[in-house]
Design a protein around this motif. Structure first.
Motif, PDB file in Angstrom:
ATOM      1  N   ARG A  71      -1.646  -4.487   8.456  1.00 12.50           N
ATOM      2  CA  ARG A  71      -1.141  -5.673   7.761  1.00 12.50           C
ATOM      3  C   ARG A  71      -1.473  -6.954   8.527  1.00 12.50           C
ATOM      4  O   ARG A  71      -1.888  -7.958   7.945  1.00 12.50           O
ATOM      5  CB  ARG A  71       0.377  -5.564   7.571  1.00 12.50           C
ATOM      6  CG  ARG A  71       1.002  -6.793   6.937  1.00 12.50           C
ATOM      7  CD  ARG A  71       2.465  -6.537   6.607  1.00 12.50           C
ATOM      8  NE  ARG A  71       3.223  -6.140   7.770  1.00 12.50           N
ATOM      9  CZ  ARG A  71       3.781  -6.985   8.624  1.00 12.50           C
ATOM     10  NH1 ARG A  71       3.631  -8.285   8.465  1.00 12.50           N
ATOM     11  NH2 ARG A  71       4.486  -6.538   9.642  1.00 12.50           N
ATOM     12  N   ALA A  94       2.118 -10.145  -0.981  1.00  6.58           N
ATOM     13  CA  ALA A  94       1.778  -8.748  -1.263  1.00  6.58           C
ATOM     14  C   ALA A  94       2.013  -7.862  -0.069  1.00  6.58           C
ATOM     15  O   ALA A  94       2.353  -6.694  -0.215  1.00  6.58           O
ATOM     16  CB  ALA A  94       0.314  -8.636  -1.694  1.00  6.58           C
ATOM     17  N   TRP A 112      -0.638  -2.973  -3.902  1.00  5.97           N
ATOM     18  CA  TRP A 112      -0.705  -2.522  -2.509  1.00  5.97           C
ATOM     19  C   TRP A 112      -0.571  -1.013  -2.506  1.00  5.97           C
ATOM     20  O   TRP A 112       0.423  -0.463  -2.963  1.00  5.97           O
ATOM     21  CB  TRP A 112       0.403  -3.165  -1.676  1.00  5.97           C
ATOM     22  CG  TRP A 112       0.425  -2.732  -0.242  1.00  5.97           C
ATOM     23  CD1 TRP A 112       0.850  -1.530   0.250  1.00  5.97           C
ATOM     24  CD2 TRP A 112       0.011  -3.485   0.901  1.00  5.97           C
ATOM     25  NE1 TRP A 112       0.729  -1.491   1.614  1.00  5.97           N
ATOM     26  CE2 TRP A 112       0.208  -2.683   2.050  1.00  5.97           C
ATOM     27  CE3 TRP A 112      -0.509  -4.776   1.068  1.00  5.97           C
ATOM     28  CZ2 TRP A 112      -0.084  -3.120   3.326  1.00  5.97           C
ATOM     29  CZ3 TRP A 112      -0.804  -5.211   2.351  1.00  5.97           C
ATOM     30  CH2 TRP A 112      -0.591  -4.392   3.467  1.00  5.97           C
ATOM     31  N   THR A 169      -5.456  -3.296  -0.893  1.00  4.26           N
ATOM     32  CA  THR A 169      -4.721  -4.390  -1.507  1.00  4.26           C
ATOM     33  C   THR A 169      -5.637  -5.165  -2.433  1.00  4.26           C
ATOM     34  O   THR A 169      -6.821  -5.367  -2.139  1.00  4.26           O
ATOM     35  CB  THR A 169      -4.114  -5.327  -0.445  1.00  4.26           C
ATOM     36  OG1 THR A 169      -3.381  -6.367  -1.080  1.00  4.26           O
ATOM     37  CG2 THR A 169      -5.194  -5.955   0.430  1.00  4.26           C
TER      38      THR A 169
END
Length: 320
Positions: free
Chosen positions: A257, A307, A175, A203
């Protein structure tokens, strides 16, 4: 699945380029957007060999993967990238020294780029706050903040690199968070500051299940936001920069995210489910309905959730 977001406009000095050169640049950027982000460095080098005249033009549009170096004096790791590079070496935010040491010795190092005294103090405060933010959200990894002087205000790079150790069902994971900030302090209005934040998150996950099938999730997403702030009566010195920039980074990173989780991971799950049940989709659907629940998510989806950074108190980024 891969996604790379990059500017598609003609870029600076477009008026000096021919129509054919602009088409070449647009085609090259289009290819870089569609190729796997994990291969960005190798693909960029290939472009440089095929079309050397495009190398300098594409350079500002390419965000390279972050690297890690060690500060021997402070015994701490820091992020190395183009924003702290000068003379082929990288400046550590902890000791303000360059590693590896320049070949010319101390005299050569003194000539390398460093922020002004005011920005260096602010940079140290940012690194302390951002280290706490990284620990609260990512539970590990390496963070670094670099500031530089501008004609009106300053610029900064807020960086986080987190690698996930191999575990059952997950070979590797990375990440990278890259937040570039421009803070323009108005000369006519001393209490007004304009911020522009460009955040990029990369990512990469590689998962292997019991059937030895290899699955990769590779995404590169960017987002830009603008914000204006007036210095309040309670704000003193550069404290408002800590609050404003910290809040902007936290909000944008949370938004990215959530987008990765609801779009990229969800699409990955949908594609994998369709592939695994392509031979007999009706039986798979009827089996799912008979159990009264949704199809189970494959291992990569769970790995992607691991992650992504976990939720943390907002004060971690906003409060020095």
């Amino acid at each position: 699945m891969a996604e790379a977001v990059a500017p598609t406009g003609p870029g600076p000095f477009a008026h000096t380029r021919t129509e054919g050169e602009q088409k070449q640049i647009a085609a090259a950027l289009g290819l870089l957007q569609r190729l796997p982000p994990k291969d960005l460095e190798a693909n960029f080098q290939t472009f440089s060999k095929i079309a050397p005249h495009l190398e300098q033009t594409l350079e500002p549009y390419v965000t390279r993967p972050l690297q890690i170096k060690r500060d021997a004096e402070e015994n701490r790791y820091f992020v190395a990238c183009e924003h702290n590079c000068d003379g082929g070496t990288h400046r550590s935010p902890w000791s303000n020294k360059y590693y590896p040491a320049p070949k010319g010795g101390d005299a050569e190092e003194e000539r390398l780029n460093r922020p002004s005294e005011r920005l260096r103090l602010l940079e140290q405060s940012f690194n302390e706050v951002f280290d706490a933010y990284k620990t609260g959200y990512f539970e590990g990894g390496v963070s670094s903040v670099y500031l530089w002087d501008m004609d009106e205000g300053f610029g900064g790079a807020f960086l986080i690199h987190k690698e996930i150790a191999a575990s059952p069902g997950l070979n590797s994971g990375v990440w990278d968070s890259i937040h570039i900030v421009e803070a323009r302090e108005s000369a006519s209005q001393s209490n007004l500051t304009e911020y522009r934040l460009t955040s990029t998150v990369r990512t990469f996950l590689q998962a292997v299940d019991s059937t030895k099938s290899d699955t990769q999730l590779d995404a590169w997403v960017s987002k830009t936001v603008d914000f204006k702030s007036s210095r309040g009566k309670k704000a003193t010195g550069d404290d408002m920069h800590l609050f404003n920039i910290g809040r902007m980074i936290e909000e944008v990173e949370n938004s990215i995210r959530q987008g990765l989780d609801s779009i990229h991971v969800a699409k990955q799950r949908e594609v994998l489910h369709a592939c695994r049940h392509a031979e007999d989709p009706d039986s798979a659907l009827s089996s799912t309905k008979s159990k009264g629940k949704e199809p189970a998510a494959p291992a990569p989806a769970a790995a992607a959730s691991a992650a992504a950074p976990a939720a943390a108190p907002a004060a971690a980024a906003a409060t020095p």
